[in-house]
Design a protein around this motif. Sequence first.
Motif, mmCIF file in Angstrom:
data_model
loop_
_atom_site.group_PDB
_atom_site.id
_atom_site.type_symbol
_atom_site.label_atom_id
_atom_site.label_comp_id
_atom_site.label_asym_id
_atom_site.label_seq_id
_atom_site.Cartn_x
_atom_site.Cartn_y
_atom_site.Cartn_z
ATOM 1 N N ASP A 229 83.916 46.728 1.666
ATOM 2 C CA ASP A 229 84.367 45.319 0.969
ATOM 3 C C ASP A 229 85.606 45.547 0.501
ATOM 4 O O ASP A 229 85.914 45.586 -0.667
ATOM 5 C CB ASP A 229 83.364 45.261 -0.187
ATOM 6 C CG ASP A 229 83.789 43.566 -0.676
ATOM 7 O OD1 ASP A 229 84.632 43.123 -0.012
ATOM 8 O OD2 ASP A 229 82.982 43.188 -1.686
ATOM 9 N N PRO A 230 86.704 45.631 1.591
ATOM 10 C CA PRO A 230 88.144 45.999 1.297
ATOM 11 C C PRO A 230 88.887 44.812 0.260
ATOM 12 O O PRO A 230 89.303 44.935 -0.514
ATOM 13 C CB PRO A 230 88.874 45.970 2.607
ATOM 14 C CG PRO A 230 87.911 45.429 3.465
ATOM 15 C CD PRO A 230 86.545 45.688 3.123
ATOM 16 N N GLU A 231 88.321 43.739 0.415
ATOM 17 C CA GLU A 231 88.826 42.350 -0.350
ATOM 18 C C GLU A 231 88.447 42.576 -1.786
ATOM 19 O O GLU A 231 88.820 42.185 -2.505
ATOM 20 C CB GLU A 231 88.439 41.017 0.258
ATOM 21 C CG GLU A 231 89.051 40.747 1.810
ATOM 22 C CD GLU A 231 88.894 39.238 2.203
ATOM 23 O OE1 GLU A 231 88.243 38.691 1.360
ATOM 24 O OE2 GLU A 231 89.300 39.012 3.119
ATOM 25 N N GLY A 232 86.826 42.799 -1.901
ATOM 26 C CA GLY A 232 86.453 43.138 -3.059
ATOM 27 C C GLY A 232 87.096 44.155 -3.993
ATOM 28 O O GLY A 232 87.275 44.123 -5.093
ATOM 29 N N PHE A 233 87.100 45.249 -3.085
ATOM 30 C CA PHE A 233 87.670 46.463 -3.966
ATOM 31 C C PHE A 233 89.168 46.418 -4.187
ATOM 32 O O PHE A 233 89.614 46.620 -5.313
ATOM 33 C CB PHE A 233 87.673 47.795 -2.892
ATOM 34 C CG PHE A 233 88.234 48.942 -3.494
ATOM 35 C CD1 PHE A 233 87.546 49.716 -4.275
ATOM 36 C CD2 PHE A 233 89.482 49.361 -2.976
ATOM 37 C CE1 PHE A 233 88.205 50.829 -4.964
ATOM 38 C CE2 PHE A 233 89.998 50.456 -3.477
ATOM 39 C CZ PHE A 233 89.462 51.210 -4.592
ATOM 40 N N ALA A 234 89.986 45.678 -3.313
ATOM 41 C CA ALA A 234 91.283 45.159 -3.716
ATOM 42 C C ALA A 234 91.303 44.313 -5.170
ATOM 43 O O ALA A 234 92.282 44.539 -5.803
ATOM 44 C CB ALA A 234 92.097 44.701 -2.586
ATOM 45 N N ALA A 235 90.239 43.279 -5.202
ATOM 46 C CA ALA A 235 90.595 42.536 -6.154
ATOM 47 C C ALA A 235 90.054 43.216 -7.553
ATOM 48 O O ALA A 235 90.609 43.002 -8.539
ATOM 49 C CB ALA A 235 89.530 41.347 -6.100
ATOM 50 N N TYR A 236 89.185 44.084 -7.614
ATOM 51 C CA TYR A 236 88.621 45.063 -8.478
ATOM 52 C C TYR A 236 89.825 45.851 -9.200
ATOM 53 O O TYR A 236 89.609 45.932 -10.395
ATOM 54 C CB TYR A 236 87.164 45.666 -7.961
ATOM 55 C CG TYR A 236 86.792 46.617 -9.086
ATOM 56 C CD1 TYR A 236 86.377 46.399 -10.289
ATOM 57 C CD2 TYR A 236 86.600 47.786 -8.746
ATOM 58 C CE1 TYR A 236 85.789 47.071 -11.326
ATOM 59 C CE2 TYR A 236 86.190 48.874 -9.740
ATOM 60 C CZ TYR A 236 85.940 48.592 -10.830
ATOM 61 O OH TYR A 236 85.385 49.313 -11.788
#
Length: 306
Positions: free
Chosen positions: A264-271
């Motif tokens: 989940d690259p988008e979720g990881f980047a947001a986190y």
Amino acid sequence: MFTYLRHGLAAVLISAAVMSPVLAQDWREQYPELTIGISSGENETDAIARNEPYAAYLSEALGVPVKIVRGTDYAAIVEAMRSEHVHIASVGPAAYALARKIMGEDVAPVAVTLDNEGNLGYYSVIAVRADSPYQSLEDIKGKSFAFADPNSTSGYAVPSYYLATELDTSADEYFSEVAFSGGHEQSVMALVNGTFEAVATHWRNEEAGNIQTMESKGLIEEGSTRIIWTSPVIPNTPVMILTTLPQELQDEFKAALLAFPTADPEGFAAYTRGTSSGYVEATHEDYLDVVAITEFNAAERRRTAN
């Protein structure tokens, strides 16, 4: 004491092709919901919003709802782990040392983040207002000073250790006034507002750190502070877990965590606010220096109290 964030009312089952239904059923029956503890230096609203992708990803990957619990401070999360109200936590190296002191081998690190340059560490820094005349630690002797939290690594443990071992003094002796602000953002806000003349906080590199994050959120003006001291490197915050949990649960959590950046690259980047390139496995031995620092500081407090 805590702010709760829930994700999902029903479990999302992991594919039977990934793991056996028997194993999947066992720990999920015992733990139909997991709780992850955080005690962030940022304000409550931003901390919860930033952790939403983390909880959502783990809820789907592990097949049970994951609840994020934000403690009022680091010690609150450690106590919640001790009482098994929190199963997993990310609260800083010194807070991990506290957890290990209280719970022993019932808690252990799982993984640690890498920054975008592949580094495994960050720094404690002492900052002053940019328009102040102070350029070094010697210049702020006798001035007012704020730590973040008594269980913060960069906001207390490391700068306290440096004062004692390198300058042969303590904060109470060195500064005219010493206080705990309650958090990293509170320290820097108090600095900019003129409440304190110097504060301790965390810094990773030129692009990432508490001050840079506060500037990007508009909490302080860009360039309003200046760093006058930087510590040696500190190992990054570990994700720690209760080792009393079923081994299958521990193994699945570890696999899901390590896969987060690619799954989940988008979720990881947001986190991570785009400041991390991923995770690597961590062990207790990685934090022996931090454990030693916290033990030294505790001994110094006992000595000066007598």
